[in-house]
Design a protein around this motif. Structure first.
Motif, PDB file in Angstrom:
ATOM      1  N   ALA A  64      47.182 145.577  67.922  1.00 34.30           N
ATOM      2  CA  ALA A  64      46.142 146.563  68.216  1.00 34.30           C
ATOM      3  C   ALA A  64      45.098 146.489  67.103  1.00 34.30           C
ATOM      4  O   ALA A  64      45.434 146.580  65.919  1.00 34.30           O
ATOM      5  CB  ALA A  64      46.746 147.956  68.306  1.00 34.30           C
ATOM      6  N   ARG A  65      43.863 146.333  67.494  1.00 39.82           N
ATOM      7  CA  ARG A  65      42.778 146.089  66.530  1.00 39.82           C
ATOM      8  C   ARG A  65      42.536 147.231  65.545  1.00 39.82           C
ATOM      9  O   ARG A  65      42.022 147.002  64.457  1.00 39.82           O
ATOM     10  CB  ARG A  65      41.469 145.820  67.274  1.00 39.82           C
ATOM     11  N   GLU A  66      42.863 148.465  65.920  1.00 35.58           N
ATOM     12  CA  GLU A  66      42.580 149.604  65.047  1.00 35.58           C
ATOM     13  C   GLU A  66      43.846 150.150  64.379  1.00 35.58           C
ATOM     14  O   GLU A  66      43.854 151.291  63.910  1.00 35.58           O
ATOM     15  CB  GLU A  66      41.889 150.727  65.836  1.00 35.58           C
ATOM     16  N   ASP A  67      44.916 149.375  64.334  1.00 34.17           N
ATOM     17  CA  ASP A  67      46.169 149.839  63.726  1.00 34.17           C
ATOM     18  C   ASP A  67      45.948 150.096  62.242  1.00 34.17           C
ATOM     19  O   ASP A  67      45.542 149.212  61.500  1.00 34.17           O
ATOM     20  CB  ASP A  67      47.263 148.792  63.922  1.00 34.17           C
ATOM     21  N   ARG A  68      46.202 151.325  61.824  1.00 35.38           N
ATOM     22  CA  ARG A  68      46.046 151.691  60.412  1.00 35.38           C
ATOM     23  C   ARG A  68      47.357 151.583  59.651  1.00 35.38           C
ATOM     24  O   ARG A  68      47.359 151.552  58.429  1.00 35.38           O
ATOM     25  CB  ARG A  68      45.521 153.127  60.310  1.00 35.38           C
ATOM     26  N   PHE A  69      48.488 151.554  60.350  1.00 35.68           N
ATOM     27  CA  PHE A  69      49.778 151.462  59.675  1.00 35.68           C
ATOM     28  C   PHE A  69      50.100 150.020  59.316  1.00 35.68           C
ATOM     29  O   PHE A  69      50.499 149.728  58.195  1.00 35.68           O
ATOM     30  CB  PHE A  69      50.880 152.070  60.547  1.00 35.68           C
ATOM     31  N   PHE A  70      49.950 149.113  60.272  1.00 38.18           N
ATOM     32  CA  PHE A  70      50.063 147.675  60.034  1.00 38.18           C
ATOM     33  C   PHE A  70      48.681 147.084  60.322  1.00 38.18           C
ATOM     34  O   PHE A  70      48.394 146.684  61.453  1.00 38.18           O
ATOM     35  CB  PHE A  70      51.107 147.009  60.936  1.00 38.18           C
ATOM     36  N   PRO A  71      47.794 147.035  59.336  1.00 41.72           N
ATOM     37  CA  PRO A  71      46.421 146.582  59.575  1.00 41.72           C
ATOM     38  C   PRO A  71      46.378 145.195  60.226  1.00 41.72           C
ATOM     39  O   PRO A  71      47.216 144.328  59.952  1.00 41.72           O
ATOM     40  CB  PRO A  71      45.811 146.551  58.168  1.00 41.72           C
ATOM     41  N   PRO A  72      45.403 144.984  61.106  1.00 46.74           N
ATOM     42  CA  PRO A  72      45.316 143.708  61.825  1.00 46.74           C
ATOM     43  C   PRO A  72      45.310 142.472  60.920  1.00 46.74           C
ATOM     44  O   PRO A  72      45.941 141.474  61.264  1.00 46.74           O
ATOM     45  CB  PRO A  72      44.007 143.838  62.612  1.00 46.74           C
ATOM     46  N   ASP A  73      44.628 142.509  59.782  1.00 45.44           N
ATOM     47  CA  ASP A  73      44.640 141.336  58.894  1.00 45.44           C
ATOM     48  C   ASP A  73      46.055 141.014  58.437  1.00 45.44           C
ATOM     49  O   ASP A  73      46.446 139.846  58.375  1.00 45.44           O
ATOM     50  CB  ASP A  73      43.740 141.553  57.681  1.00 45.44           C
ATOM     51  N   PHE A  74      46.834 142.034  58.129  1.00 47.76           N
ATOM     52  CA  PHE A  74      48.235 141.848  57.742  1.00 47.76           C
ATOM     53  C   PHE A  74      49.018 141.233  58.908  1.00 47.76           C
ATOM     54  O   PHE A  74      49.766 140.271  58.731  1.00 47.76           O
ATOM     55  CB  PHE A  74      48.848 143.182  57.314  1.00 47.76           C
ATOM     56  N   GLN A  75      48.840 141.784  60.105  1.00 44.71           N
ATOM     57  CA  GLN A  75      49.577 141.282  61.269  1.00 44.71           C
ATOM     58  C   GLN A  75      49.203 139.839  61.597  1.00 44.71           C
ATOM     59  O   GLN A  75      50.074 139.037  61.957  1.00 44.71           O
ATOM     60  CB  GLN A  75      49.320 142.177  62.484  1.00 44.71           C
ATOM     61  N   ARG A  76      47.930 139.524  61.485  1.00 45.74           N
ATOM     62  CA  ARG A  76      47.504 138.136  61.733  1.00 45.74           C
ATOM     63  C   ARG A  76      48.169 137.184  60.736  1.00 45.74           C
ATOM     64  O   ARG A  76      48.614 136.092  61.098  1.00 45.74           O
ATOM     65  CB  ARG A  76      45.985 138.023  61.627  1.00 45.74           C
ATOM     66  N   ARG A  77      48.198 137.580  59.466  1.00 42.93           N
ATOM     67  CA  ARG A  77      48.803 136.750  58.420  1.00 42.93           C
ATOM     68  C   ARG A  77      50.305 136.567  58.670  1.00 42.93           C
ATOM     69  O   ARG A  77      50.834 135.449  58.573  1.00 42.93           O
ATOM     70  CB  ARG A  77      48.552 137.371  57.050  1.00 42.93           C
ATOM     71  N   VAL A  78      51.005 137.627  59.013  1.00 44.01           N
ATOM     72  CA  VAL A  78      52.444 137.531  59.279  1.00 44.01           C
ATOM     73  C   VAL A  78      52.696 136.645  60.497  1.00 44.01           C
ATOM     74  O   VAL A  78      53.599 135.801  60.478  1.00 44.01           O
ATOM     75  CB  VAL A  78      53.059 138.942  59.462  1.00 44.01           C
ATOM     76  N   ALA A  79      51.903 136.820  61.554  1.00 46.84           N
ATOM     77  CA  ALA A  79      52.081 135.991  62.751  1.00 46.84           C
ATOM     78  C   ALA A  79      51.872 134.513  62.423  1.00 46.84           C
ATOM     79  O   ALA A  79      52.625 133.653  62.892  1.00 46.84           O
ATOM     80  CB  ALA A  79      51.120 136.438  63.849  1.00 46.84           C
ATOM     81  N   ALA A  80      50.862 134.217  61.623  1.00 51.44           N
ATOM     82  CA  ALA A  80      50.601 132.823  61.247  1.00 51.44           C
ATOM     83  C   ALA A  80      51.700 132.275  60.346  1.00 51.44           C
ATOM     84  O   ALA A  80      52.214 131.178  60.578  1.00 51.44           O
ATOM     85  CB  ALA A  80      49.242 132.717  60.553  1.00 51.44           C
ATOM     86  N   ASP A  81      52.080 133.039  59.326  1.00 53.62           N
ATOM     87  CA  ASP A  81      53.069 132.572  58.354  1.00 53.62           C
ATOM     88  C   ASP A  81      54.463 132.434  58.940  1.00 53.62           C
ATOM     89  O   ASP A  81      55.170 131.479  58.651  1.00 53.62           O
ATOM     90  CB  ASP A  81      53.134 133.518  57.147  1.00 53.62           C
ATOM     91  N   ARG A  82      54.870 133.405  59.739  1.00 59.68           N
ATOM     92  CA  ARG A  82      56.261 133.429  60.219  1.00 59.68           C
ATOM     93  C   ARG A  82      56.458 132.761  61.571  1.00 59.68           C
ATOM     94  O   ARG A  82      57.552 132.277  61.860  1.00 59.68           O
ATOM     95  CB  ARG A  82      56.764 134.861  60.279  1.00 59.68           C
ATOM     96  N   LEU A  83      55.424 132.784  62.403  1.00 58.23           N
ATOM     97  CA  LEU A  83      55.584 132.273  63.761  1.00 58.23           C
ATOM     98  C   LEU A  83      54.627 131.149  64.098  1.00 58.23           C
ATOM     99  O   LEU A  83      54.673 130.618  65.208  1.00 58.23           O
ATOM    100  CB  LEU A  83      55.396 133.418  64.769  1.00 58.23           C
ATOM    101  N   ASP A  84      53.742 130.818  63.165  1.00 58.16           N
ATOM    102  CA  ASP A  84      52.714 129.816  63.424  1.00 58.16           C
ATOM    103  C   ASP A  84      51.960 130.166  64.708  1.00 58.16           C
ATOM    104  O   ASP A  84      51.720 129.320  65.566  1.00 58.16           O
ATOM    105  CB  ASP A  84      53.321 128.419  63.522  1.00 58.16           C
ATOM    106  N   ALA A  85      51.616 131.464  64.832  1.00 55.69           N
ATOM    107  CA  ALA A  85      50.983 131.968  66.042  1.00 55.69           C
ATOM    108  C   ALA A  85      49.678 132.683  65.722  1.00 55.69           C
ATOM    109  O   ALA A  85      49.519 133.260  64.646  1.00 55.69           O
ATOM    110  CB  ALA A  85      51.925 132.942  66.744  1.00 55.69           C
TER     111      ALA A  85
END
Length: 114
Positions: A64-85
C-alpha cells in the motif's frame, strides 16, 4: 492491534498509533475496528524459518503506497533483497483492507490463475 488510548504517544515520524495504522480509513470504521482489537501474539517470531528454501510457488508482493507503519521504500527494499521481487502497489495505508477493500480485492483476484 490494541491501543492504549493515549493518542499523545507519537512515533518517531510524529504520527499517533491510530494515524500509523488507520490513515485513510473512515472514522466510523476505525471506531468499530478498535472495539474489536486484541493483543497480537506470535510464537513464530522467536523461531527460525523451518524450511531450507522458499517453496517453489509463484510469489507476489503487494504494498500500500501510503503505509506509515511499514513505509513503501522499506517494503520495496525487503521485497528486492529477500525475494528478488518488484512489488505491485495500490492506494491505501497499513489497513488497506479497511480503506480500499475493492481495490485490494480486485488486485488479489487478478493474481488468480486464469
Amino acid at each position: 492491534m490494541r491501543g492504549n488510548g493515549n493518542t499523545a504517544h507519537r512515533s518517531a515520524e510524529g504520527f499517533s498509533e491510530e494515524e500509523q495504522f488507520y490513515n485513510g480509513v473512515p472514522a466510523e470504521i476505525v471506531a468499530e475496528a478498535s472495539a474489536h482489537g486484541r493483543d497480537q501474539v506470535s510464537a513464530e517470531w522467536n523461531e527460525p524459518w523451518p524450511l531450507g528454501a522458499w517453496p517453489d510457488v509463484p510469489t507476489r508482493v503487494l504494498i500500500a503506497r501510503e503505509d506509515r507503519f511499514f513505509p513503501p521504500d522499506f517494503q520495496r527494499r525487503v521485497a528486492a533483497d529477500r525475494l528478488d521481487a518488484v512489488p505491485d502497489e495500490i492506494d491505501g495505508g497499513h489497513a488497506v483492507a479497511l480503506s480500499h477493500p475493492t481495490q485490494l480485492a480486485d488486485q488479489l483476484t487478478a493474481y488468480l490463475p486464469r
